[in-house]
Design an enzyme around this catalytic site. Sequence first.
Site, mmCIF file in Angstrom:
data_model
loop_
_atom_site.group_PDB
_atom_site.id
_atom_site.type_symbol
_atom_site.label_atom_id
_atom_site.label_comp_id
_atom_site.label_asym_id
_atom_site.label_seq_id
_atom_site.Cartn_x
_atom_site.Cartn_y
_atom_site.Cartn_z
ATOM 1 N N GLU A 13 11.152 28.750 -13.291
ATOM 2 C CA GLU A 13 9.769 29.040 -12.823
ATOM 3 C C GLU A 13 9.466 28.429 -11.688
ATOM 4 O O GLU A 13 9.348 26.954 -11.764
ATOM 5 C CB GLU A 13 8.628 28.963 -13.830
ATOM 6 C CG GLU A 13 7.481 29.635 -13.299
ATOM 7 C CD GLU A 13 6.230 29.312 -14.265
ATOM 8 O OE1 GLU A 13 5.195 29.212 -13.731
ATOM 9 O OE2 GLU A 13 6.397 29.625 -15.430
ATOM 10 N N GLN B 254 1.371 20.570 -7.034
ATOM 11 C CA GLN B 254 1.857 21.715 -6.517
ATOM 12 C C GLN B 254 1.001 22.030 -5.553
ATOM 13 O O GLN B 254 0.005 21.516 -5.185
ATOM 14 C CB GLN B 254 1.576 22.751 -7.558
ATOM 15 C CG GLN B 254 0.127 23.161 -7.949
ATOM 16 C CD GLN B 254 0.085 24.135 -9.063
ATOM 17 O OE1 GLN B 254 0.927 24.378 -9.824
ATOM 18 N NE2 GLN B 254 -0.890 25.061 -9.149
ATOM 19 N N SER C 72 3.626 30.573 -10.336
ATOM 20 C CA SER C 72 2.702 31.595 -10.805
ATOM 21 C C SER C 72 1.928 32.303 -9.981
ATOM 22 O O SER C 72 1.080 31.423 -9.228
ATOM 23 C CB SER C 72 2.165 31.020 -12.068
ATOM 24 O OG SER C 72 1.527 31.962 -12.771
ATOM 25 N N ARG D 67 -1.755 16.622 -17.282
ATOM 26 C CA ARG D 67 -1.699 17.456 -18.269
ATOM 27 C C ARG D 67 -1.297 16.331 -19.575
ATOM 28 O O ARG D 67 -0.121 16.000 -19.601
ATOM 29 C CB ARG D 67 -0.453 18.500 -18.147
ATOM 30 C CG ARG D 67 -0.929 19.398 -16.741
ATOM 31 C CD ARG D 67 -1.604 20.585 -17.272
ATOM 32 N NE ARG D 67 -2.309 21.211 -16.290
ATOM 33 C CZ ARG D 67 -1.573 21.889 -15.507
ATOM 34 N NH1 ARG D 67 -0.360 22.453 -15.943
ATOM 35 N NH2 ARG D 67 -1.906 22.798 -14.325
ATOM 36 N N ASP E 125 5.256 35.697 -12.095
ATOM 37 C CA ASP E 125 5.903 34.586 -11.824
ATOM 38 C C ASP E 125 7.179 34.802 -11.303
ATOM 39 O O ASP E 125 7.859 35.584 -11.305
ATOM 40 C CB ASP E 125 6.430 33.887 -13.181
ATOM 41 C CG ASP E 125 5.216 33.596 -14.211
ATOM 42 O OD1 ASP E 125 4.106 33.299 -13.545
ATOM 43 O OD2 ASP E 125 5.353 33.015 -15.329
ATOM 44 N N ASP F 230 -10.108 24.967 -15.204
ATOM 45 C CA ASP F 230 -9.163 25.981 -15.862
ATOM 46 C C ASP F 230 -8.886 25.412 -17.175
ATOM 47 O O ASP F 230 -8.413 24.550 -17.395
ATOM 48 C CB ASP F 230 -8.058 26.408 -14.844
ATOM 49 C CG ASP F 230 -7.043 27.338 -15.542
ATOM 50 O OD1 ASP F 230 -7.371 28.115 -16.603
ATOM 51 O OD2 ASP F 230 -5.947 27.582 -15.380
#
Length: 335
Positions: free
Chosen positions: A249, A125, A252, A110, A236, A57
């Site tokens: 949040e 996650q 998603s 990330r 979300d 992604d």
Amino acid sequence: MKKLILKDGYVSKLNLLETEVAIKFVKDNFERDLAKELKLTRVSAPLFVFPKTGLNDNLNGYERRVSFDIKNIADEVEVVQSLAKWKRNALAKYGFQEGYGLYTDMNAIRRDEDLDTLHSAYVDQWDWEKIISRDDRKVSYLKKTVKKIYNVLKKIEKKVNKEFPILECVLPNDIFFITTKELEKEYPNLTPAEREYEICKKHGAVFIMQIGGKLKNGLPHDGRAADYDDWKLNGDIMLYYKELDIAYEISSMGIRVDEKSILTQLKAKNEEYKIENDYVQGILNHKLPLTIGGGIGQSRLCMFMLKKVHIGEVQASVWSDEDIKLLEEKNIHLL
């Protein structure tokens, strides 16, 4: 943009050892209850993939991927940034039937993340995906699924409260639904982040729908990849987090693109060069099933349930010396 929230007078409700026990309690119970509610089977997932597969992604398009070479393999591989595309392929490969799906642990790096109160370089996650019918590709089915996930969140909160009575239940009975266009209309003079804060503080738990397409001001509410979520059927799950006074949040998710919406969205983002990759071709030629799926942050969930004020209190990652010093001064102890 980095946003380090430093709260005066903070004292964790659990010590470090209690925190580790509670983290396992939250994770074990949540994934078991989620799997039961959504009819999901746990599977193994890759940490890295070949770029040529098109399975990785590109998130918002500017994040640099972590790549490396492997002995005796000609091509470099990339650490996954999400498993949204991989999951859809896995459902087809493993022979899942309509109404059933999979979930897995997704771990990623990330490198371009702004490290702050809610964001770290390490992503953990639960990624989940299930097969749906073409008739299920509608808002009512999306809402039905969101309500099931929210009910699991409430169930876990009650279990945590029973196991650790000092951690009180705060989630409202129901989750509120609103589209980004409705949110823009309600708060026309606010930024998207400010709108999220106002609506979350008002309702406690909100599902903000239809993220990715342009609003009245010509900009999207937030960035979304063009090739997995259908921007008209996504959203979300956001909670009001009293400990930090923020919109928070937790997930998603969305109904995924079909052969029509993927072409529309790739064109909107000038990414038509992706049409020839195997993943997009699989959608266009009906080789991949129609699905709904999403990601639920493990550390985010633990942070909320355990009333922590920094994500480093519920996951082991790396932080700058400056941040570590500032956090220690505020009685925030990182794992």
